[in-house]
Write an enzyme that holds these catalytic residues in place. Structure first.
Site, short mmCIF file in Angstrom:
data_model
loop_
_atom_site.label_atom_id
_atom_site.label_comp_id
_atom_site.label_asym_id
_atom_site.label_seq_id
_atom_site.Cartn_x
_atom_site.Cartn_y
_atom_site.Cartn_z
N ASP A 32 54.01 53.05 56.84
CA ASP A 32 54.30 52.74 55.43
C ASP A 32 53.13 51.97 54.84
N ALA A 33 52.76 52.32 53.61
CA ALA A 33 51.62 51.68 52.95
C ALA A 33 52.00 50.35 52.30
N PHE A 80 59.53 60.48 54.31
CA PHE A 80 60.11 59.88 53.10
C PHE A 80 59.04 59.38 52.13
N GLU A 83 55.89 58.14 45.94
CA GLU A 83 56.17 57.39 44.71
C GLU A 83 57.44 58.02 44.18
N THR A 133 64.11 66.07 46.64
CA THR A 133 65.05 65.63 45.61
C THR A 133 65.64 66.81 44.85
N ASP A 134 66.81 66.58 44.25
CA ASP A 134 67.40 67.61 43.39
C ASP A 134 66.63 67.77 42.08
N GLU A 135 65.76 66.78 41.74
CA GLU A 135 65.08 66.82 40.44
C GLU A 135 64.11 68.00 40.33
N TYR A 159 56.98 62.98 38.22
CA TYR A 159 57.57 62.75 39.55
C TYR A 159 58.12 64.04 40.14
N ALA A 161 57.63 67.10 39.31
CA ALA A 161 56.60 68.13 39.50
C ALA A 161 55.82 67.87 40.79
N SER A 162 55.55 66.58 41.07
CA SER A 162 54.80 66.27 42.30
C SER A 162 55.67 66.53 43.53
N LYS A 163 56.97 66.27 43.43
CA LYS A 163 57.85 66.57 44.57
C LYS A 163 57.98 68.09 44.73
N VAL A 215 70.72 50.75 28.68
CA VAL A 215 71.16 52.14 28.88
C VAL A 215 70.29 53.04 28.01
N ASP A 290 65.36 56.33 24.61
CA ASP A 290 65.57 57.24 25.74
C ASP A 290 64.26 57.46 26.51
P1 NAD Z 1 61.03 54.13 47.57
O1 NAD Z 1 60.12 54.16 46.39
O2 NAD Z 1 62.09 53.09 47.66
O3 NAD Z 1 60.17 53.99 48.92
C1 NAD Z 1 58.99 54.71 49.14
C2 NAD Z 1 58.31 54.13 50.38
O4 NAD Z 1 57.12 54.91 50.62
C3 NAD Z 1 57.86 52.68 50.20
O5 NAD Z 1 58.17 51.94 51.36
C4 NAD Z 1 56.35 52.77 50.02
O6 NAD Z 1 55.65 51.63 50.48
C5 NAD Z 1 56.04 54.01 50.84
N1 NAD Z 1 54.81 54.68 50.39
C6 NAD Z 1 54.46 55.00 49.11
N2 NAD Z 1 53.24 55.58 49.11
C7 NAD Z 1 52.83 55.65 50.40
C8 NAD Z 1 51.67 56.17 51.03
N3 NAD Z 1 50.67 56.74 50.32
N4 NAD Z 1 51.57 56.09 52.38
C9 NAD Z 1 52.57 55.52 53.10
N5 NAD Z 1 53.69 55.00 52.55
C10 NAD Z 1 53.81 55.07 51.21
O7 NAD Z 1 61.63 55.58 47.65
P2 NAD Z 1 63.11 56.05 48.09
O8 NAD Z 1 64.01 55.96 46.93
O9 NAD Z 1 63.45 55.39 49.36
O10 NAD Z 1 62.83 57.61 48.36
C11 NAD Z 1 62.37 58.06 49.63
C12 NAD Z 1 62.19 59.56 49.58
O11 NAD Z 1 63.43 60.17 49.24
C13 NAD Z 1 61.19 60.03 48.52
O12 NAD Z 1 60.46 61.10 49.05
C14 NAD Z 1 62.05 60.48 47.36
O13 NAD Z 1 61.41 61.50 46.63
C15 NAD Z 1 63.27 61.02 48.10
N6 NAD Z 1 64.55 60.97 47.38
C16 NAD Z 1 64.96 59.81 46.78
C17 NAD Z 1 66.21 59.78 46.17
C18 NAD Z 1 66.73 58.51 45.52
O14 NAD Z 1 67.79 58.53 44.89
N7 NAD Z 1 66.08 57.37 45.68
C19 NAD Z 1 67.02 60.91 46.14
C20 NAD Z 1 66.53 62.09 46.74
C21 NAD Z 1 65.31 62.10 47.37
O1 DAU Z 2 68.09 62.77 41.64
C1 DAU Z 2 67.38 62.14 42.68
C2 DAU Z 2 66.40 61.15 42.09
O2 DAU Z 2 67.17 60.03 41.67
C3 DAU Z 2 65.32 60.72 43.05
O3 DAU Z 2 64.53 61.83 43.38
C4 DAU Z 2 64.44 59.62 42.42
O4 DAU Z 2 63.50 59.16 43.37
C5 DAU Z 2 65.34 58.48 42.02
O5 DAU Z 2 64.57 57.48 41.38
C6 DAU Z 2 66.44 58.98 41.08
O6 DAU Z 2 65.89 59.39 39.81
P1 DAU Z 2 66.63 59.06 38.43
O7 DAU Z 2 65.65 59.10 37.34
O8 DAU Z 2 67.87 59.88 38.28
O9 DAU Z 2 67.11 57.53 38.78
P2 DAU Z 2 67.08 56.20 37.92
O10 DAU Z 2 67.86 55.19 38.68
O11 DAU Z 2 65.72 55.84 37.44
O12 DAU Z 2 67.95 56.59 36.63
C7 DAU Z 2 69.27 57.09 36.75
C8 DAU Z 2 69.75 57.42 35.36
O13 DAU Z 2 69.93 56.20 34.63
C9 DAU Z 2 68.79 58.25 34.56
O14 DAU Z 2 69.51 59.16 33.74
C10 DAU Z 2 68.05 57.24 33.69
C11 DAU Z 2 69.09 56.17 33.46
N1 DAU Z 2 68.58 54.79 33.31
C12 DAU Z 2 67.71 54.30 34.25
C13 DAU Z 2 67.19 53.04 34.14
C14 DAU Z 2 66.21 52.52 35.16
C15 DAU Z 2 69.00 53.98 32.26
O15 DAU Z 2 69.82 54.42 31.41
N2 DAU Z 2 68.49 52.73 32.16
C16 DAU Z 2 67.58 52.21 33.04
O16 DAU Z 2 67.13 51.06 32.85
#
Ligand code: NAD
Ligand code: DAU
Length: 353
Positions: A32-33, A80, A83, A133-135, A159, A161-163, A215, A290
């Site tokens: 992990d970075a 995992f 960004e 991710t589902d995104e 995000y 697009a990169s995934k 919100v 928004d």
């Molecule tokens: P997060 O942002 O909490 O954690 C990401 C981790 O990756 C951090 O510990 C960070 O230090 C590390 N990292 C970032 N860049 C790095 C690099 N260049 N080299 C090594 N380590 C690096 O993310 P998360 O929410 O835990 O998501 C983890 C994975 O799951 C991601 O690939 C994300 O796309 C996917 N995902 C997340 C969700 C969600 O709801 N959070 C849902 C579906 C999929």
């Molecule tokens: O669907 C999976 C994804 O879920 C993961 O791939 C991403 O890594 C993760 O960050 C998450 O993305 P979202 O954009 O759906 O999550 P976030 O928690 O940022 O936002 C959830 C919803 O809430 C979204 O519709 C935006 C809204 N929101 C978010 C924030 C931070 C608000 O209304 N207010 C806020 O301050």
């Protein structure tokens, strides 16, 4: 041993803890970075555990990844590291291209070189599991069926697009080179160690601090929520029994509009830690501008992982969100330390307007 990337982040750290409990005989090498989202404190309970080896390094560092694979000979990579925050990708997409695309490419190439040189048995057993991710599927209309694994890719944010790009690389490395890959596309996670830039933890910590609950727009955007430990059990199931080259959608059939999530968090806080003035935390809700290009609805059809691998979530939304709110109430020091770091600057940039 398995190699986990991003194991100090939200889902990665939950996965490492879950793996050490579920597979005490198999060690984890955690690369992990430690970006703003990486927090070694999440792994504090593993102090002294010889089965957890932490390496501070970047997945784009090919020489480092090569060395780790050669030295530790992991039988699998669970990837995992990314960004992960959509709003940050809108402000600064470069880091997303670097880590999510170039980082995944670097890992795939290192894995391919390592795997090609293995003996037959080790080669057959090796797995590269890509956590996505589902995104990547884009946005659904109100009446559309949930995303299946064959839904077209239509990513809308830097995000997603990169995934999506990283998913395509993983797919290509299987079809072209035969690398034994698996991909999971999961819906929104929530639970312990969730960084308070994302909706649920942000609402909890802001509510407790007496701050506004921002919100976006009308708050009627829909997300499909899964307790993080259920995501971890799905990844273990796919790693153990997933068919090579396949993708598996993971979700808990829990679609909810954002405003309902915020109301639920407020109701739980009203019950568990009422405000001193007797008012509901709901009075702190404020509708803000928004998110640009905001996807309206995500929903996951999880029938494939349920049917093929017998996976089911252990938590309902009601049990999972209660545990989550309780976790934040019981861990104020974790929140405080996260907030004293770079997180503060981010909040200022994002919500200054
Ligand atoms: P997060 O942002 O909490 O954690 C990401 C981790 O990756 C951090 O510990 C960070 O230090 C590390 N990292 C970032 N860049 C790095 C690099 N260049 N080299 C090594 N380590 C690096 O993310 P998360 O929410 O835990 O998501 C983890 C994975 O799951 C991601 O690939 C994300 O796309 C996917 N995902 C997340 C969700 C969600 O709801 N959070 C849902 C579906 C999929
Ligand atoms: O669907 C999976 C994804 O879920 C993961 O791939 C991403 O890594 C993760 O960050 C998450 O993305 P979202 O954009 O759906 O999550 P976030 O928690 O940022 O936002 C959830 C919803 O809430 C979204 O519709 C935006 C809204 N929101 C978010 C924030 C931070 C608000 O209304 N207010 C806020 O301050």
């Amino acid at each position: 041993m398995i190699l986990v990337t991003g194991g100090a982040g939200f889902i990665g750290s939950n996965f490492v803890l879950d793996w050490r409990a579920a597979h005490p005989g198999e060690a984890v090498l955690n690369l992990d970075a430690l970006t703003y989202a990486g927090n070694r404190e999440n792994l504090a309970s593993l102090a002294g555990d010889a089965g957890h080896v932490f390496v501070h390094g970047d997945i784009t560092d090919r020489a480092l990844v090569d060395r780790l694979l050669a030295e530790h000979q992991p039988r699998a990579i669970v990837h995992f590291a990314a960004e992960s925050h959509v709003d940050r990708s809108i402000h600064g997409p470069g880091a997303f291209v670097k880590t999510n695309i170039e980082g995944t490419y670097t890992l795939l190439e290192a894995a391919r070189a390592h795997w090609s040189a293995l003996g037959e048995a080790a080669k057959a057993a090796f797995r590269f599991l890509h956590v996505s991710t589902d995104e990547v599927y884009g946005s659904l209309g109100p009446q559309d069926a949930p995303f299946t694994e064959t839904h077209p890719y239509e990513p809308n944010s830097p995000y997603s697009a990169s995934k999506a790009a990283s998913d395509h690389l993983v797919r290509a490395w299987h079809h072209t080179y035969g690398l034994p890959v698996l991909t999971t596309n999961c819906s929104n996670n929530y639970g312990p160690f969730h960084f308070p830039e994302k909706l649920i933890p942000l609402m909890i910590v802001n509510a407790l601090a007496g701050k506004p609950l921002p919100v976006y727009g009308d708050g009627l955007q829909v997300r499909d929520w899964l307790y993080v430990k259920d995501h971890c059990s799905a990844i273990r199931a796919v790693l153990a029994g997933g068919r090579l080259g396949e993708t598996y959608n993971v979700g808990g059939w829990n679609e909810k509009p954002n405003i309902e999530i915020v109301h639920t968090v407020c109701a739980l806080l009203d019950e568990l830690q009422p405000r001193a003035d007797g008012q509901s935390y709901r009075s702190q809700i404020t509708h803000v501008k928004d998110r640009p290009g905001h996807d309206r609805r995500y929903a996951i059809d999880a029938r494939k992982v349920e049917r093929e691998l017998g996976w089911r979530p252990a938590e309902t939304f009601e049990t999972g969100i209660r545990k989550t709110v309780q976790w934040y109430l019981h861990n104020p020091q974790w929140v405080q330390r996260v907030q004293s770091g770079a997180y503060r600057e981010w909040v200022q940039t994002q919500y200054a307007a």
